[in-house]
Every structure is written in C-alpha cells, then in structure tokens.
Design an enzyme around this catalytic site. Structure first.
Site, PDB file in Angstrom:
ATOM      1  N   GLY A  17      46.861 -15.681   0.216  1.00 46.03           N
ATOM      2  CA  GLY A  17      45.919 -16.037   1.288  1.00 46.03           C
ATOM      3  C   GLY A  17      46.482 -15.992   2.698  1.00 46.03           C
ATOM      4  CB  ILE A  18      46.102 -18.484   5.417  1.00 46.14           C
ATOM      5  CG1 ILE A  18      44.564 -18.452   5.456  1.00 46.14           C
ATOM      6  CG2 ILE A  18      46.677 -18.743   6.801  1.00 46.14           C
ATOM      7  CD1 ILE A  18      43.902 -19.810   5.681  1.00 46.14           C
ATOM      8  CG  ASP A  54      57.251 -28.295  -4.933  1.00 45.53           C
ATOM      9  OD1 ASP A  54      56.485 -28.702  -4.022  1.00 45.53           O
ATOM     10  OD2 ASP A  54      57.175 -28.706  -6.099  1.00 45.53           O
ATOM     11  CE1 TYR A 146      42.466 -28.756   1.754  1.00 42.40           C
ATOM     12  CE2 TYR A 146      40.555 -28.933   3.182  1.00 42.40           C
ATOM     13  CZ  TYR A 146      41.673 -28.240   2.757  1.00 42.40           C
ATOM     14  OH  TYR A 146      41.999 -27.038   3.344  1.00 42.40           O
ATOM     15  CE  LYS A 150      44.772 -28.710   4.574  1.00 40.23           C
ATOM     16  NZ  LYS A 150      45.991 -27.879   4.785  1.00 40.23           N
ATOM     17  CB  THR A 183      42.224 -17.295   0.956  1.00 42.18           C
ATOM     18  OG1 THR A 183      41.801 -18.635   0.630  1.00 42.18           O
ATOM     19  CG2 THR A 183      42.270 -17.125   2.461  1.00 42.18           C
TER      20      THR A 183
HETATM   21  N1  LIG Z   1      40.834 -20.648   2.801  1.00 43.13           N
HETATM   22  C1  LIG Z   1      40.171 -21.540   3.509  1.00 43.13           C
HETATM   23  O1  LIG Z   1      38.943 -21.473   3.620  1.00 43.13           O
HETATM   24  C2  LIG Z   1      40.909 -22.640   4.210  1.00 43.13           C
HETATM   25  C3  LIG Z   1      40.179 -23.454   5.085  1.00 43.13           C
HETATM   26  C4  LIG Z   1      40.824 -24.467   5.766  1.00 43.13           C
HETATM   27  C5  LIG Z   1      42.171 -24.673   5.580  1.00 43.13           C
HETATM   28  N2  LIG Z   1      42.857 -23.886   4.717  1.00 43.13           N
HETATM   29  C6  LIG Z   1      44.287 -24.162   4.554  1.00 43.13           C
HETATM   30  O2  LIG Z   1      45.036 -22.979   4.748  1.00 43.13           O
HETATM   31  C7  LIG Z   1      46.237 -23.046   3.979  1.00 43.13           C
HETATM   32  C8  LIG Z   1      46.352 -21.778   3.135  1.00 43.13           C
HETATM   33  O3  LIG Z   1      45.239 -21.744   2.253  1.00 43.13           O
HETATM   34  P1  LIG Z   1      44.767 -20.416   1.506  1.00 43.13           P
HETATM   35  O4  LIG Z   1      43.316 -20.354   1.641  1.00 43.13           O
HETATM   36  O5  LIG Z   1      45.602 -19.279   1.922  1.00 43.13           O
HETATM   37  O6  LIG Z   1      45.072 -20.866  -0.003  1.00 43.13           O
HETATM   38  P2  LIG Z   1      45.742 -20.100  -1.220  1.00 43.13           P
HETATM   39  O7  LIG Z   1      45.478 -20.947  -2.410  1.00 43.13           O
HETATM   40  O8  LIG Z   1      45.333 -18.673  -1.229  1.00 43.13           O
HETATM   41  O9  LIG Z   1      47.299 -20.154  -0.871  1.00 43.13           O
HETATM   42  C9  LIG Z   1      47.998 -21.371  -0.842  1.00 43.13           C
HETATM   43  C10 LIG Z   1      49.441 -21.132  -1.232  1.00 43.13           C
HETATM   44  O10 LIG Z   1      50.123 -22.400  -1.201  1.00 43.13           O
HETATM   45  C11 LIG Z   1      51.000 -22.427  -2.300  1.00 43.13           C
HETATM   46  N3  LIG Z   1      51.331 -23.796  -2.671  1.00 43.13           N
HETATM   47  C12 LIG Z   1      50.542 -24.721  -3.281  1.00 43.13           C
HETATM   48  N4  LIG Z   1      51.257 -25.839  -3.516  1.00 43.13           N
HETATM   49  C13 LIG Z   1      52.517 -25.601  -3.041  1.00 43.13           C
HETATM   50  C14 LIG Z   1      53.698 -26.381  -2.987  1.00 43.13           C
HETATM   51  N5  LIG Z   1      53.769 -27.619  -3.496  1.00 43.13           N
HETATM   52  N6  LIG Z   1      54.789 -25.834  -2.397  1.00 43.13           N
HETATM   53  C15 LIG Z   1      54.754 -24.579  -1.899  1.00 43.13           C
HETATM   54  N7  LIG Z   1      53.665 -23.794  -1.944  1.00 43.13           N
HETATM   55  C16 LIG Z   1      52.559 -24.314  -2.515  1.00 43.13           C
HETATM   56  C17 LIG Z   1      50.253 -21.709  -3.420  1.00 43.13           C
HETATM   57  O11 LIG Z   1      51.134 -21.284  -4.451  1.00 43.13           O
HETATM   58  C18 LIG Z   1      49.604 -20.573  -2.668  1.00 43.13           C
HETATM   59  O12 LIG Z   1      50.436 -19.428  -2.648  1.00 43.13           O
HETATM   60  C19 LIG Z   1      46.131 -24.332   3.143  1.00 43.13           C
HETATM   61  O13 LIG Z   1      46.870 -25.348   3.785  1.00 43.13           O
HETATM   62  C20 LIG Z   1      44.656 -24.637   3.158  1.00 43.13           C
HETATM   63  O14 LIG Z   1      44.397 -26.006   2.965  1.00 43.13           O
HETATM   64  C21 LIG Z   1      42.261 -22.872   4.025  1.00 43.13           C
END
Ligand SMILES: NC(=O)c1ccc[n+]([C@@H]2O[C@H](COP(=O)([O-])OP(=O)(O)OC[C@H]3O[C@@H](n4cnc5c(N)ncnc54)[C@H](O)[C@@H]3O)[C@@H](O)[C@H]2O)c1
Length: 247
Positions: A17-18, A54, A146, A150, A183
């Site tokens: 993802g991001i 982690d 959540y 956040k 994502t």
């Molecule tokens: N996608 C959205 O709509 C959205 C919206 C608001 C905020 N966010 C935030 O953006 C960030 C990225 O989200 P995303 O959408 O890319 O999610 P995603 O699930 O695609 O990626 C998240 C990554 O974090 C890793 N992760 C989880 N627990 C972990 C840990 N304990 N240690 C290390 N890595 C760990 C996962 O393995 C994964 O690769 C997150 O903090 C999420 O809360 C996402």
C-alpha cells in the site's frame, strides 16, 4: 533535479500500500531506501535495503537504526506508515483488538519517533512523517480503537515537533491524514462488507472530489513533507482526503 537527492529514508510498512508506494517514489526522487515491514517477504522487489522491523518491538527499532547507520551513515527521513485497521464500535470492540491497534499504530509510531530523534539529533537533523488518518481528525462510529490510535499519532506528532524545535534540533515532524485510499487495507475492508459495491459507492459519494484516493495521492504528500520544500513546516497535519474533513 530529484527532490530527495542524497537523503537516506527509513520507511515502515513498506511491503504494501502506501508504504510501498512511498518507497518507490522516494527512490525515484533520489533517496537511498531502507524498506522495512513485519512482512519481510513482501519487501522483495523494492529498491535499496530491506529489513524486518515489527514496529511494536523496541529491539527491532534499535536494530534497524543500527543497520541503517552502518549501511548509509545516518537516517534523514523516517516515514511511519505501518498500521492496522480493526473495525469495531465501542459496544463491540474487544480489549485485545484495542491493545493490538494501539500497539501497532500508536506505540509503533512513538517508538519510531523516539529512535529517529535520538539518531537525527546526532546527524544534524531530519524529517519524520507519521501516517495518521482522516479518522485521526474526526470520529468514525465503527472504528473506536482505530480513531483513538490515529488521534494519538496526530498529537504525538505535534509534541515531537515542538520538542525538537525548542531543543534546537533541525528535525521536523508532521502527520498525513488519508481517507479512503485504494490499498490492500481498504480492499480487505471491502471484502468484509456485506455489499462491497454499495460500500464503495457510499465512500465515493461521501468524498467531495468524487473518487477514492490512491496510494500515490498519499505518497505525494509524504514526499512533500519529507523534502526540503517543507523546511518551514513542522507540527502540521495534512489531510489527503478529497475534501472529506473539510465539511
Ligand atoms: N488505505 C487507507 O484508506 C488508509 C486511510 C487512512 C490511513 N491509512 C493508514 O496508512 C498506513 C498504510 O496503510 P495501507 O492502506 O497502505 O495498509 P496496508 O495494509 O496495505 O499496508 C500496511 C503495512 O503495514 C505492515 N504492518 C502491519 N503491522 C506491522 C507491524 N507491527 N510492524 C511493521 N509493519 C506492520 C503490513 O505488513 C503492511 O505491509 C496505515 O497506517 C493506515 O492506518 C490508510
């Protein structure tokens, strides 16, 4: 001219993802990348070095910074993108889900900021970008833990920013607040819904710009805050939400 030429960037959550999009964009903009995730296999194919981190583990954080300094000499940028989203309204949320959410999203970001400040103050400065959420700016009835995690990231960011400014460190710290970015995290949310297409249409309708976000939309904002173009910006929160929280 590449916007991160000569910078060393450590990115968490880079397997997906991001975080992944940010690692690719930063590399394209000239940064040396240290990509990290708890999912080590997911880091395959990314540029730079890969390290298992982690974010809930103090020891992992220390080891990652030791490795980054050994490989590159210093860390200029930390992006705290690792995160999890476990749904649950206050009546139904479990204590275990609350604790896990706070451990990854809030404590993980705390540990990262602390390690980064200790490292960057010695190497002359840097930039930290914490990924919060629109759910760290406004409440969501279905996301009690959540939202709390956040919101914690949002104000932790401001505390770190002020501390570093007052201490005279050249370290900036800002938060980014995405809404619905397409994502794997969002795809999992759709997969759990009773009617995914209805949910998707509802989220699009709720967004003033009329579409979901992309990982690239968010990575672009992270790039800006991490770069020297944002040299006078610290303690700020940047919504990347298509106008969702403007109303
Ligand atoms: N996608 C959205 O709509 C959205 C919206 C608001 C905020 N966010 C935030 O953006 C960030 C990225 O989200 P995303 O959408 O890319 O999610 P995603 O699930 O695609 O990626 C998240 C990554 O974090 C890793 N992760 C989880 N627990 C972990 C840990 N304990 N240690 C290390 N890595 C760990 C996962 O393995 C994964 O690769 C997150 O903090 C999420 O809360 C996402």
């Amino acid at each position: 001219m590449a916007r991160l030429q000569g910078k060393i960037a450590l990115i968490t959550g880079a397997a997906s993802g991001i975080g992944r999009e940010t690692a690719l964009l930063f590399a394209a903009e000239g940064a040396a990348i240290m990509a990290s995730d708890v999912d080590e296999a997911g880091l395959a194919g990314l540029p730079g070095r890969a390290v298992k981190l982690d974010v809930t583990s103090e020891a992992d954080w220390q080891a990652a910074f030791v490795e980054a300094r050994a490989a590159f000499g210093r860390v200029d940028i930390l992006v705290n993108a690792a995160g999890i989203a476990i749904g649950g309204a206050i009546e139904n949320a479990t204590l275990a889900d609350w604790r896990r959410t706070m451990a990854v999203n809030a404590e993980g970001t705390f540990l990262g900021c602390r390690e980064a400040v200790r490292s960057m103050r010695e190497s002359g400065g840097g930039a930290i970008v914490n990924i919060s959420s629109a759910a760290g700016l406004v409440g969501d009835p279905k996301l009690a833990a959540y939202c709390a995690s956040k919101g914690a990231v949002r104000l932790l960011t401001k505390s770190v920013a002020l501390h570093c400014a007052r201490a005279g460190y050249r370290i900036r710290c800002n938060s980014v607040h995405p809404s619905f970015a397409e994502t794997p995290m969002l795809e999992r949310m759709f997969a759990r819904a009773s009617d995914p297409e209805k949910l998707r249409a509802g989220l699009i309708r709720a967004t003033p710009l009329g579409r979901l976000g992309s990982a690239g939309d968010v990575a672009g904002a992270i790039l800006y805050l991490a770069s020297d173009e944002a040299a006078f910006i610290t303690g700020a929160e940047l919504a990347v939400d298509g106008g969702l929280t403007a109303a």
